[in-house]
Design a protein around this motif. Sequence first.
Motif, PDB file in Angstrom:
ATOM      1  N   ILE A   1       0.848  -1.185   0.000  1.00  0.00           N
ATOM      2  CA  ILE A   1       0.000   0.000   0.000  1.00  0.00           C
ATOM      3  C   ILE A   1       0.886   1.239   0.000  1.00  0.00           C
ATOM      4  CG2 ILE A   1      -1.846  -1.146   1.295  1.00  0.00           C
ATOM      5  CD1 ILE A   1      -0.838   0.492   3.755  1.00  0.00           C
ATOM      6  N   GLU A   2       0.261   2.391  -0.163  1.00  0.00           N
ATOM      7  CA  GLU A   2       0.967   3.663  -0.062  1.00  0.00           C
ATOM      8  C   GLU A   2       0.062   4.635   0.678  1.00  0.00           C
ATOM      9  OE1 GLU A   2       2.422   6.968  -3.223  1.00  0.00           O
ATOM     10  OE2 GLU A   2       3.284   4.958  -3.507  1.00  0.00           O
ATOM     11  N   ARG A   3       0.572   5.197   1.770  1.00  0.00           N
ATOM     12  CA  ARG A   3      -0.239   6.129   2.552  1.00  0.00           C
ATOM     13  C   ARG A   3      -0.531   7.399   1.758  1.00  0.00           C
ATOM     14  NH1 ARG A   3       3.756   5.495   6.933  1.00  0.00           N
ATOM     15  NH2 ARG A   3       3.149   3.756   8.278  1.00  0.00           N
ATOM     16  N   VAL A   4      -1.634   8.065   2.106  1.00  0.00           N
ATOM     17  CA  VAL A   4      -1.943   9.363   1.508  1.00  0.00           C
ATOM     18  C   VAL A   4      -0.855  10.353   1.919  1.00  0.00           C
ATOM     19  CG1 VAL A   4      -3.606  11.268   1.416  1.00  0.00           C
ATOM     20  CG2 VAL A   4      -4.413   8.903   1.611  1.00  0.00           C
ATOM     21  N   GLY A   5      -0.279  11.030   0.939  1.00  0.00           N
ATOM     22  CA  GLY A   5       0.794  11.967   1.223  1.00  0.00           C
ATOM     23  C   GLY A   5       2.159  11.317   1.329  1.00  0.00           C
ATOM     24  N   GLY A   6       2.232  10.001   1.192  1.00  0.00           N
ATOM     25  CA  GLY A   6       3.514   9.297   1.275  1.00  0.00           C
ATOM     26  C   GLY A   6       4.061   9.006  -0.104  1.00  0.00           C
ATOM     27  N   SER A   7       5.336   8.653  -0.140  1.00  0.00           N
ATOM     28  CA  SER A   7       5.969   8.343  -1.420  1.00  0.00           C
ATOM     29  C   SER A   7       6.653   6.984  -1.408  1.00  0.00           C
ATOM     30  CB  SER A   7       7.006   9.425  -1.764  1.00  0.00           C
ATOM     31  OG  SER A   7       7.965   9.541  -0.725  1.00  0.00           O
ATOM     32  N   ARG A   8       6.532   6.251  -0.333  1.00  0.00           N
ATOM     33  CA  ARG A   8       7.136   4.920  -0.286  1.00  0.00           C
ATOM     34  C   ARG A   8       6.053   3.865  -0.095  1.00  0.00           C
ATOM     35  NH1 ARG A   8       8.353   2.596   4.850  1.00  0.00           N
ATOM     36  NH2 ARG A   8       7.641   3.863   6.601  1.00  0.00           N
ATOM     37  N   THR A   9       6.291   2.700  -0.664  1.00  0.00           N
ATOM     38  CA  THR A   9       5.333   1.612  -0.534  1.00  0.00           C
ATOM     39  C   THR A   9       5.579   0.858   0.767  1.00  0.00           C
ATOM     40  OG1 THR A   9       6.807   0.153  -1.790  1.00  0.00           O
ATOM     41  CG2 THR A   9       5.105   1.344  -3.023  1.00  0.00           C
ATOM     42  N   ILE A  10       4.502   0.333   1.324  1.00  0.00           N
ATOM     43  CA  ILE A  10       4.563  -0.396   2.594  1.00  0.00           C
ATOM     44  C   ILE A  10       4.021  -1.798   2.351  1.00  0.00           C
ATOM     45  CG2 ILE A  10       3.730  -0.466   4.971  1.00  0.00           C
ATOM     46  CD1 ILE A  10       3.347   2.603   4.732  1.00  0.00           C
ATOM     47  N   PRO A  11       4.827  -2.839   2.563  1.00  0.00           N
ATOM     48  CA  PRO A  11       4.325  -4.207   2.355  1.00  0.00           C
ATOM     49  C   PRO A  11       3.313  -4.594   3.425  1.00  0.00           C
ATOM     50  CG  PRO A  11       6.550  -4.248   3.277  1.00  0.00           C
ATOM     51  CD  PRO A  11       6.240  -2.809   2.984  1.00  0.00           C
ATOM     52  N   VAL A  12       2.276  -5.301   3.029  1.00  0.00           N
ATOM     53  CA  VAL A  12       1.272  -5.794   3.975  1.00  0.00           C
ATOM     54  C   VAL A  12       0.969  -7.254   3.674  1.00  0.00           C
ATOM     55  CG1 VAL A  12       0.175  -3.583   4.503  1.00  0.00           C
ATOM     56  CG2 VAL A  12      -0.578  -4.863   2.508  1.00  0.00           C
TER      57      VAL A  12
END
Length: 513
Positions: A318-329
């Motif tokens: 996923i990618e948080r709103v306002g973020g620029s890096r992906t986060i594995p889930v």
Amino acid sequence: MDQNIFFREATMRICGSLDLQKAMQNTLEFISSYIPADALNIGLIDPEPGVARSVVHISPDDWPESRSTVSMPQNIVSKFTREWESKPGFRILNDISLEEPAVQELIRAFWPEDVSLLRTDLALESRRMGLLLLVAEGKNRYTKEHARIMSSLNKPFSVALANALQYEEAIQLKNMLEDYNRDLRSELSGLSADNRIVGAEFGLRQVMRMVRQVAPLESPVLLQGETGTGKEIFANALHAASLRSDGPFIKVNCGGLPESLVDSELFGHEKGAFTGAISRNRGRFERADKGTIFLDEIGELPLNIQAKLLRVLQQNEIERVGGSRTIPVDVRIISATHRNLEQMVQKGEFREDLWFRLNVFPIMIPPLRQRPQDLPALLDHLISRKCREMKITREIRIPSGTIDRLKKRAWPGNVRELQNLVERTLIQAHADNPDSAVLNLDLAVSGQKSIETNLETSGNTQVLTFEEAAARHIKKALEVARGKITGPGGAAEILGLNPSTLRGKMRKLNISP
């Protein structure tokens, strides 16, 4: 310059705040009086995925905006790995155009074209922490003397970075603990409501067989059925029988989320991402990591959110709103809807690729009118549960012939409608005659009867569209309930709908409460 005074003054600024951005801003202002420095960056490099991440980035306003994360070519990763095997040191890059193309590309992701860079490796107790970059506009701005001065500050910078990373981790753990506590309270509340599946051996036998087949697997499950059939209870059963049962079970009513906040609620947001985002927020998918997420009323999701959900299913990130890096889930998705998603795909209201991803193992939950054999057990279960909740200790029985009358009813609201009927009758009976042991279920619900009578006797022979009829029906229910949506006598109860579902339909039909 007195070296001792410089070291002391610089260290006081470097370690002067747990807010690393603020500390480095003060440090840059001080150092720039002695060393060419228009910008400063502290970064971390993870060789395994080959990603460079900016922890602190300070630069003039008129310089290009930097990305927080950048993927590195494999040859650059190997280059950094070789350098890390030697002891920490420094490197001067006074002319970027002389570097190999891959290095030039990496530098340009953070800095303008004509700059000089002084890189200092950060390490603490032989453990590499990251790297510090001082950047000055123009070429040939740095000398070995500048590098020697910065090398003397290696330990203070490393300590500041280590403390900031530990502080960031502590904040994340605190947020995770708050999330887990909130989810645990929600789960305990759900358990206290007794989510036993009544009819598992009779009308729901086929459904339970399918639940047992798919529960131990990782496949997505789509629960289909009319409103009030108990889709959330089956989602609970799937999670409890899965290999993820020790992980979190996060429930999301997609129809009850304001459209402007759906993105943030599901995927989280970074601090400052929008007005009111005063801190970083972990979304429902992050909170469901290593567990299950239940997306109820998934047909209500906007198309742009459907695209992000498809990315989760395809890439597990996923990618948080306002973020620029992906986060594995690592999440298993169980979805539910009372709408016909296949028809929505044909109308362009639901993504076809997402439909195929979700529809791996569909389970259709039959409405109450198709399983009348479950009514006696359901009625007994609901009366017992509501008596416990209302502290009614006397034994309650129903008159003969009641079950036969219940079996003839259409039950448009399904089990939820039956539950509301039992609760409403118990409230009225307890108020009128607290000692009575007989419960006469009044099937002619006044609110519903008045709505049906009004529609049948309106004299209007014009055939309405489905949405026009639904809007009129909801407006009449709101009129009967005097604008009240939730609670006893509210429009949601009259219509046999979940309050969040009703609000979602009202928004879609532009009906004001």
